[in-house]
Scaffold this motif. Structure first.
Motif, short mmCIF file in Angstrom:
data_model
loop_
_atom_site.label_atom_id
_atom_site.label_comp_id
_atom_site.label_asym_id
_atom_site.label_seq_id
_atom_site.Cartn_x
_atom_site.Cartn_y
_atom_site.Cartn_z
N GLY A 25 64.56 56.59 40.48
CA GLY A 25 65.20 56.03 40.41
C GLY A 25 67.01 55.74 39.51
N GLN A 26 66.67 56.63 38.06
CA GLN A 26 67.35 57.05 37.52
C GLN A 26 68.83 58.45 37.89
OE1 GLN A 26 65.28 58.86 34.32
NE2 GLN A 26 65.33 56.35 33.40
N ASP A 27 68.13 59.83 38.84
CA ASP A 27 68.78 60.66 38.99
C ASP A 27 70.10 59.99 40.87
OD1 ASP A 27 68.21 61.99 37.39
OD2 ASP A 27 66.51 63.04 38.66
N TYR A 28 69.08 59.05 41.24
CA TYR A 28 69.92 58.58 42.47
C TYR A 28 71.47 57.79 42.69
CZ TYR A 28 71.50 55.41 45.98
OH TYR A 28 71.84 54.56 47.21
N PRO A 29 72.37 58.26 42.61
CA PRO A 29 72.28 59.17 44.37
C PRO A 29 72.63 60.62 44.02
CG PRO A 29 74.37 57.66 44.28
CD PRO A 29 73.77 58.14 42.72
N THR A 30 71.55 61.10 44.83
CA THR A 30 73.18 62.76 44.93
C THR A 30 73.51 63.02 45.87
OG1 THR A 30 70.01 63.61 46.53
CG2 THR A 30 70.43 63.49 43.56
N LYS A 31 73.40 62.50 46.56
CA LYS A 31 74.68 62.52 48.06
C LYS A 31 74.76 61.21 48.76
CE LYS A 31 69.89 61.60 51.44
NZ LYS A 31 68.95 62.09 52.42
N PRO A 32 76.12 61.50 49.20
CA PRO A 32 76.56 60.67 50.06
C PRO A 32 75.49 59.18 50.20
CG PRO A 32 77.43 62.55 50.35
CD PRO A 32 76.32 62.61 50.47
N VAL A 33 76.07 57.98 50.54
CA VAL A 33 75.42 57.00 50.41
C VAL A 33 76.34 56.36 51.84
CG1 VAL A 33 75.02 54.09 50.31
CG2 VAL A 33 74.77 55.91 48.25
N THR A 34 75.56 55.73 53.11
CA THR A 34 76.06 55.18 54.02
C THR A 34 76.33 53.75 54.11
OG1 THR A 34 76.05 57.13 55.71
CG2 THR A 34 76.45 55.48 56.67
N VAL A 35 77.10 52.80 53.89
CA VAL A 35 77.14 51.58 54.39
C VAL A 35 77.89 50.92 55.39
CG1 VAL A 35 78.36 49.43 53.78
CG2 VAL A 35 78.12 50.86 51.89
N VAL A 36 76.46 50.57 56.50
CA VAL A 36 76.99 50.18 57.93
C VAL A 36 77.46 48.94 57.88
CG1 VAL A 36 75.79 49.70 60.01
CG2 VAL A 36 74.90 52.23 58.60
N VAL A 37 78.72 49.27 58.16
CA VAL A 37 79.35 47.77 58.95
C VAL A 37 79.00 47.22 60.74
CG1 VAL A 37 81.34 46.10 59.58
CG2 VAL A 37 81.38 47.98 57.50
N PRO A 38 78.16 46.01 60.67
CA PRO A 38 77.79 45.68 62.26
C PRO A 38 78.87 45.28 63.35
CG PRO A 38 76.90 44.71 60.65
CD PRO A 38 77.76 46.11 59.52
N PHE A 39 80.07 45.48 63.11
CA PHE A 39 81.08 45.37 63.61
C PHE A 39 82.09 46.71 63.85
CE2 PHE A 39 79.57 41.44 61.43
CZ PHE A 39 79.29 41.62 62.67
N SER A 40 83.55 46.57 64.21
CA SER A 40 84.77 47.55 64.86
C SER A 40 84.68 47.72 63.45
CB SER A 40 85.45 46.57 66.17
OG SER A 40 86.24 45.91 65.46
N ALA A 41 85.80 48.98 63.44
CA ALA A 41 86.83 49.37 62.20
C ALA A 41 87.87 48.46 62.40
CB ALA A 41 87.30 50.56 62.41
N GLY A 42 88.94 47.43 61.28
CA GLY A 42 89.97 47.21 61.05
C GLY A 42 89.34 45.43 60.95
N ARG A 268 70.50 49.66 40.71
CA ARG A 268 71.50 50.77 40.11
C ARG A 268 72.80 50.36 41.40
NH1 ARG A 268 75.31 52.48 39.11
NH2 ARG A 268 76.11 54.75 38.83
N LEU A 269 72.89 50.01 42.89
CA LEU A 269 73.51 49.76 43.79
C LEU A 269 73.91 48.02 43.18
CD1 LEU A 269 71.10 50.90 47.01
CD2 LEU A 269 73.85 51.42 45.91
N GLY A 270 73.00 47.60 42.45
CA GLY A 270 73.59 46.26 42.14
C GLY A 270 74.44 46.23 41.16
N SER A 271 73.90 47.46 40.29
CA SER A 271 75.14 46.82 39.18
C SER A 271 76.52 47.47 39.46
CB SER A 271 74.25 48.65 38.58
OG SER A 271 74.29 49.99 38.46
N SER A 272 76.72 49.34 40.14
CA SER A 272 77.47 49.32 40.72
C SER A 272 78.43 48.38 42.11
CB SER A 272 77.54 50.82 42.62
OG SER A 272 78.60 51.08 42.33
#
Length: 327
Positions: A25-42, A268-272
């Motif tokens: 938990g303390q080391d997270y994250p160690t790689k990119p995080v993906t946030v899925v948006v369930p709609f089109s870009a823009g 950790r995600l909440g604080s970010s």
């Protein structure tokens, strides 16, 4: 002696696992995080996501990548996250549609309230009623009379089943007791493009997708769906001012992870997320779009869970009464 040795070894193993979990938990994250948006870009939700992701990337020390997975009114992208690994590297940023999907869809492949871990609310975005700039009515009063007189001859765009723009249009037609011809799109971006191009008459959408077009004179604006006028659109009346107090809707957004994600990662995600919502640039950009970040007390799992639960119950009554469903 052998029994004690076994007990000691087992205790040491459990302690080691606990320590490794804490370290994870303390080391997270160690790689990119993906946030899925369930709609089109823009679209408006995409705009919110990209503003948040930029600051969260800096705070987490890893890139937060926005991935658009549109289709099926937001359920395709949400379903993808519901079945993703619960390791904190695939998240969902969704809007009010999380609370309407259970009522709109007869067969939903996930349960918004049990298949996700809530992280926090982000913002509640007002909506505006706009039209192609050469549409005949000039005021909200004139628009109401025009819609009542012409009904299905008027085309109304929305971003797909379950989208905020569909919900707003549904409330508008219910308030007037009149049906228009609805035209679904794959997202708010394409719908706005056709409004600007004059192919469609009306659209009710979030200020994140309409403010710049209103200010540039590319569309004709009639009203905002909030109790009070907006500071960045002061000349735009509220729907209540025109006698439509029932047409009040704000599109809240929240951040989710797959259920089973550890409390340490959620924290950790909440604080970010809270760091992003307190960022001066985010606050400024949100203000330009007619909204504000939620407070720190609302950017929490408890607040998002409460919002999701109450809104699911509220929209069920509205959707059942309207009799609008999707397969």
């Amino acid at each position: 002696m052998k029994t004690n040795a076994i007990k000691f070894a087992a205790a040491a193993l459990l302690a080691g696992l606990a320590m490794s979990g804490t370290a994870f938990g303390q080391d997270y994250p160690t790689k990119p995080v993906t946030v899925v948006v369930p709609f089109s870009a823009g679209g408006p939700t995409d705009t919110v996501a990209r503003l948040i992701a930029e600051v969260m990337s800096k705070d987490l020390g890893q890139q937060v990548v926005v991935q658009n997975v549109g289709g099926a009114g937001g359920t395709l992208g949400a379903g993808q996250v519901a079945t993703a690994a619960d390791d904190g590297y695939t998240l969902l940023l969704h809007h009010i549609g999380m609370s309407t999907a259970p009522s709109l869809y007869r067969s939903l492949p996930y349960d918004p309230q049990t298949d996700f871990a809530t992280i926090g609310l982000i913002t509640s975005v007002p909506m505006t009623l706009v039209a192609r700039k050469d549409f005949e009515p000039d005021t909200l009063d004139e628009l109401i009379a025009f819609v009542k007189a012409n009904g299905e001859d008027i085309t109304y765009a929305h971003a797909g089943i379950g989208s905020a723009s569909q919900l707003c249009g549904m409330l508008f037609m219910e308030a007037l007791g009149t049906q228009m011809t609805t035209v679904p799109y794959q997202g708010s971006g394409p719908a706005m493009t056709d409004i600007i191009g004059g192919q469609i008459d009306l659209l009710c959408d979030q200020t994140t997708n309409t403010t710049s077009q209103i200010q540039a004179g590319e569309v004709k604006a009639y009203a905002v769906t909030t109790p009070e006028r907006l500071g960045n659109l002061p000349d735009l009346p509220t729907t209540a001012e025109a006698g439509l107090p029932g047409l009040q809707v704000g599109v809240w957004h929240g951040l989710y992870a797959p259920v089973g994600t550890t409390p340490e990662i959620i924290a950790r995600l909440g604080s970010s997320l809270q760091a992003a919502l307190a960022d001066p640039t985010v606050i400024e950009r949100f203000a330009e779009l007619g909204t504000v970040p939620v407070s720190a007390a609302e950017a929490t799992p408890a607040a998002l869970t409460e919002m999701l639960t109450s809104q699911t119950a509220q929209w069920k009554g509205i959707i059942d009464a309207a009799g609008i469903y999707a397969e």
